[in-house]
Design an enzyme around this catalytic site. Structure first.
Site, PDB file in Angstrom:
ATOM      1  N   ASN A  88      30.289  72.913  46.355  1.00  0.00           N
ATOM      2  CA  ASN A  88      31.274  73.981  46.561  1.00  0.00           C
ATOM      3  C   ASN A  88      30.806  75.103  47.481  1.00  0.00           C
ATOM      4  OD1 ASN A  88      33.037  72.698  44.688  1.00  0.00           O
ATOM      5  ND2 ASN A  88      31.960  73.670  42.984  1.00  0.00           N
ATOM      6  N   ARG A  92      41.580  69.824  47.124  1.00  0.00           N
ATOM      7  CA  ARG A  92      40.150  69.643  46.845  1.00  0.00           C
ATOM      8  C   ARG A  92      39.707  70.519  45.678  1.00  0.00           C
ATOM      9  NH1 ARG A  92      35.137  71.622  49.365  1.00  0.00           N
ATOM     10  NH2 ARG A  92      33.553  69.972  49.308  1.00  0.00           N
ATOM     11  N   HIS A 110      37.762  69.134  42.369  1.00  0.00           N
ATOM     12  CA  HIS A 110      36.465  69.649  41.955  1.00  0.00           C
ATOM     13  C   HIS A 110      36.549  70.361  40.605  1.00  0.00           C
ATOM     14  CE1 HIS A 110      34.001  69.524  45.927  1.00  0.00           C
ATOM     15  NE2 HIS A 110      34.822  68.494  45.839  1.00  0.00           N
ATOM     16  N   HIS A 149      41.710  62.535  51.801  1.00  0.00           N
ATOM     17  CA  HIS A 149      41.001  62.841  53.042  1.00  0.00           C
ATOM     18  C   HIS A 149      41.849  62.538  54.271  1.00  0.00           C
ATOM     19  CE1 HIS A 149      36.635  62.856  51.275  1.00  0.00           C
ATOM     20  NE2 HIS A 149      37.410  63.791  50.772  1.00  0.00           N
TER      21      HIS A 149
END
Length: 321
Positions: A95, A63, A67, A194
């Site tokens: 975040n 992740r 990001h 996910h």
């Protein structure tokens, strides 16, 4: 004159090609083969024990890479702490109280610095750590292209606006990925990350209480750990993949066809829209999912990297040299 004009035009086209694709073209899987041949061993020496202690951290690192790449490209800007004159990205909405694994990246960087100081960028460490995390948890491997350098800036506003929120519909997801040069197919495949990890109640509360495209029994089971009232149990966690949240496979998509996606944005991938066909394909073929996921990760890793003399090689991933 005609011949000269053709030569000039060819030079212009070549310069355009270099400007548009030159940065990613400078990346290569063998970038550190001479300058830091022990890099991968050093990465694994710090990363693998961390994931073995807490498998969730593997998902957290994947992740972080996502990001990071969606804001200013894959330049490790996400890793920068706030400092005088520099507002970092860690406290942006996507975040804050959510992005994690920074200490593991610190440990990996320290291990690599011990092997070859001042050579390997934090951006490349994050890229290889993401791939290693996927593999450690049972997913596919790929040759990670390297040669990125680290930014000296961050973009709080970019983090606020570029990263898809969990409330996103299919159109918004598709648009935000397209803004990074990624297709809807890339988006659906990359969302398969996910299949590992956990999410906070605050990110799925609205879906389990107010959406109708959700299995009723699944909604009730999630409600038991996520109170309706905002501010109550916001940080309570639930697995993004109902069956196997610490194993990288295609169960995430199987959940979607059963209307058991945890986030609103998850279920949007299978909700009578253009992505349904691809979700069904990944349900039926884990190898197809793995193939497309790898292609998406490689493309994402190519998003506007700093190369050559641009940026720097940070000594500490949390601050500019």
């Amino acid at each position: 004159m005609a011949a000269r004009a053709i030569v000039v035009l060819s030079l212009i086209l070549a310069l355009v090609a270099i400007a548009s694709g030159g940065a990613s073209a400078q990346l290569s899987s063998g970038f550190y083969s001479r300058s830091c041949p022990g890099m991968l061993k050093a990465v694994r020496s710090a990363l693998h024990p961390a994931i073995a202690r807490e498998r969730r951290v593997g998902a957290s690192i994947v992740r972080l890479f996502f990001h990071d790449c969606f804001v200013q490209g894959c330049d490790a800007s996400l890793l920068l702490d706030d400092a005088p004159g520099l507002r970092g990205e860690k406290n942006a909405t996507p975040n804050k109280n959510s992005a994690r694994g920074f200490e593991v990246i610190d440990a990996v960087k320290a291990a690599v610095e011990g092997c070859c100081p001042g050579v390997v960028s934090c951006a490349d460490i994050l890229a290889i750590a993401a791939e290693e995390s996927v593999v450690f948890l049972g997913g596919p491997s790929w040759e990670v292209k390297m040669g990125r350098r680290d930014s000296t800036t961050a973009s709080f506003n970019g983090a606020e606006n570029n990263i898809p929120p969990p409330t996103s519909g299919l159109a918004n997801l598709t648009s935000l990925f397209a803004a990074q040069g990624l297709s809807q197919k890339d988006m659906v495949a990359l969302s398969g990350a996910h299949t590992i990890g956990l999410a906070r109640c605050t990110n799925f509360r609205d879906h389990i209480y107010n959406d109708t495209n959700i299995d009723a029994g699944f909604a009730r089971s999630r409600q038991s750990g996520c109170p309706r009232a905002t501010g109550s149990g916001d940080n309570n966690l639930a697995p993004l993949d109902l069956q196997t949240p610490t194993v990288f496979e295609n169960d995430y998509y199987k959940n979607l066809v059963q209307k058991r996606g945890l986030l609103h944005s998850d279920q949007e991938l299978f909700n009578g829209g253009a992505a349904d066909t691809l979700v069904r394909e990944y349900v039926g073929s884990q190898s197809a999912f793995f193939k497309d996921f790898v292609e998406g990760m490689i493309k994402m890793g190519d998003i506007t990297p700093l190369t050559g003399s641009n940026g720097q090689i940070r000594m500490n991933c949390r601050r500019v040299n």
